[in-house]
Design an enzyme around this catalytic site. Structure first.
Site, PDB file in Angstrom:
ATOM      1  N   CYS A 134      10.747  30.763 -15.518  1.00  0.00           N
ATOM      2  CA  CYS A 134      10.053  31.355 -16.673  1.00  0.00           C
ATOM      3  C   CYS A 134       9.408  30.267 -17.532  1.00  0.00           C
ATOM      4  O   CYS A 134      10.087  29.601 -18.315  1.00  0.00           O
ATOM      5  CB  CYS A 134      11.048  32.161 -17.503  1.00  0.00           C
ATOM      6  N   CYS A 137       9.642  30.698 -21.315  1.00  0.00           N
ATOM      7  CA  CYS A 137      10.949  30.336 -21.894  1.00  0.00           C
ATOM      8  C   CYS A 137      11.127  28.819 -21.947  1.00  0.00           C
ATOM      9  O   CYS A 137      11.666  28.288 -22.912  1.00  0.00           O
ATOM     10  CB  CYS A 137      12.094  30.912 -21.060  1.00  0.00           C
ATOM     11  N   ASP A 138      10.709  28.108 -20.912  1.00  0.00           N
ATOM     12  CA  ASP A 138      11.135  26.709 -20.752  1.00  0.00           C
ATOM     13  C   ASP A 138      10.042  25.649 -20.884  1.00  0.00           C
ATOM     14  O   ASP A 138      10.353  24.453 -20.891  1.00  0.00           O
ATOM     15  CB  ASP A 138      11.805  26.549 -19.375  1.00  0.00           C
TER      16      ASP A 138
END
Ligand code: NAP
Length: 305
Positions: A134, A137-138
């Site tokens: 993701c 997200c990261d």
């Protein structure tokens, strides 16, 4: 058994939330069961540009929250729990969860799919230590660092484009010599100076000390092996339906997707499926929402007629 509902919806993505909006507006007592948090996969999308009604685009997280808010306004109840099975009884179904069991007249299964893994050495070991599924997200963890993205579909290219805002370089590794992603995404990707492409190439192994440092690659046409130094690898190689808990309950196709007709009915009366979890879904938020509404309309007909 905790409480009876007229409809239990499994999954809180666009399909489940739209189903919940329609069943609760039809004044059917409705429970939506979600494992992680509402929004489903779309909640990870930084920006959604192809959901009608939002000409400036909208964050996937916000879209999920708004859908939930709208359905809740009409009485949809939400439970955070994992569904472990469905039991079929005459006249009613029982949905089993980690938070108790629920009797219902109809079930709408809309718990989508999850990201597929590559299944190569190092993938599991380094998940969260440089291996990610993701970008939204990261990505900030890889500011000014080189990263790789594996895959050639819409998701891989969307992730790669997002990563260019953070990483020093983004290498897209694709097993063929052509992307599967839509033309508009391809145009953006090919004009992005931070992006590079390795065609006809697969990742054989992810290596490092405590975190990812390099990957071993193989050119599939020549068999030539090479090593690429990177700090992060984003794997985006498609989806797998979340139907393990349905084996033996419902007929699934060879890839594990639920087979429905165009009313979203499965072979089992009172069990409907909507969104990415069903065979031949177009796998878009808007088509999932449409499936959810269709399933809800026919679930209501089933219950009331
Ligand atoms: P996808 O379209 O199935 O693409 C998966 C990609 O991964 C393909 O390029 C495939 O290669 C590659 N792949 C599969 N298995 C692999 C393996 N073992 N090793 C290496 N590569 C592998 O999946 P997706 O990109 O996750 O998209 C899923 C659905 O969501 C699609 O319907 C897509 O349109 C939709 N989506 C839309 C948007 C958007 O509209 N902006 C964004 C994200 C997702 P091949 O090409 O060789 O098969």
């Amino acid at each position: 058994m905790k409480k009876d509902y007229e409809v239990v919806i499994i999954g809180g993505g666009p399909a489940g939330l739209s189903a919940g909006l329609y069943t609760s507006r039809a004044r059917l007592s409705s429970l939506l069961i979600e494992k992680m948090g509402v929004g489903g996969q779309i909640a990870d999308a930084e920006r959604v540009d192809n959901y009608p009604g939002f000409p400036e685009g909208i964050s996937g997280f916000e879209l999920g929250q708004l859908m939930h808010q709208q359905a809740t306004k009409y009485g949809l109840e939400t439970l955070l729990a994992e569904v472990t099975g469905i039991e079929l009884h005459e006249g009613q179904k029982e949905v089993k969860t980690t938070e108790g069991n629920f009797a219902t007249k109809a079930v709408i299964i809309a718990n989508g799919s999850e990201r597929r893994k590559l299944g190569i050495p190092g993938e599991e070991k380094f998940t969260g230590k440089g291996v990610s599924y993701c970008a939204t997200c990261d990505a900030p963890f890889f500011t000014e660092k080189p990263v790789a993205v594996v895959g050639g579909g819409d998701a891989a290219i969307t992730e790669a484009l997002y990563l260019t805002k953070f990483a020093s370089k983004v290498t897209v590794i694709h097993r063929r010599d052509q992307l599967r992603a839509s033309r508009i995404l391809q145009e953006k990707a090919f004009s992005e100076t931070k992006m590079e492409f390795l065609w006809n190439t697969v990742v054989e192994e992810i290596k490092g000390e405590n975190v990812v440092q390099r990957i071993r690659l193989r050119q599939v046409k020549t068999g030539e092996e090479s090593t690429l130094g990177i700090s992060g690898i984003f794997i985006s190689v498609g989806l797998k339906p979340n139907t393990d808990y349905l084996k033996g309950v419902l007929p699934l196709d060879a890839a594990g997707y639920i087979i429905t007709n165009d009313r979203m009915e499965t072979e089992i009366p009172a069990i409907f499926a909507a969104g990415d979890i069903r065979r031949n879904s177009a796998r878009q938020a808007i088509t999932a929402a449409g499936d959810g509404a269709t399933a809800a309309i026919y679930a209501r007909k089933f219950i009331t007629e």
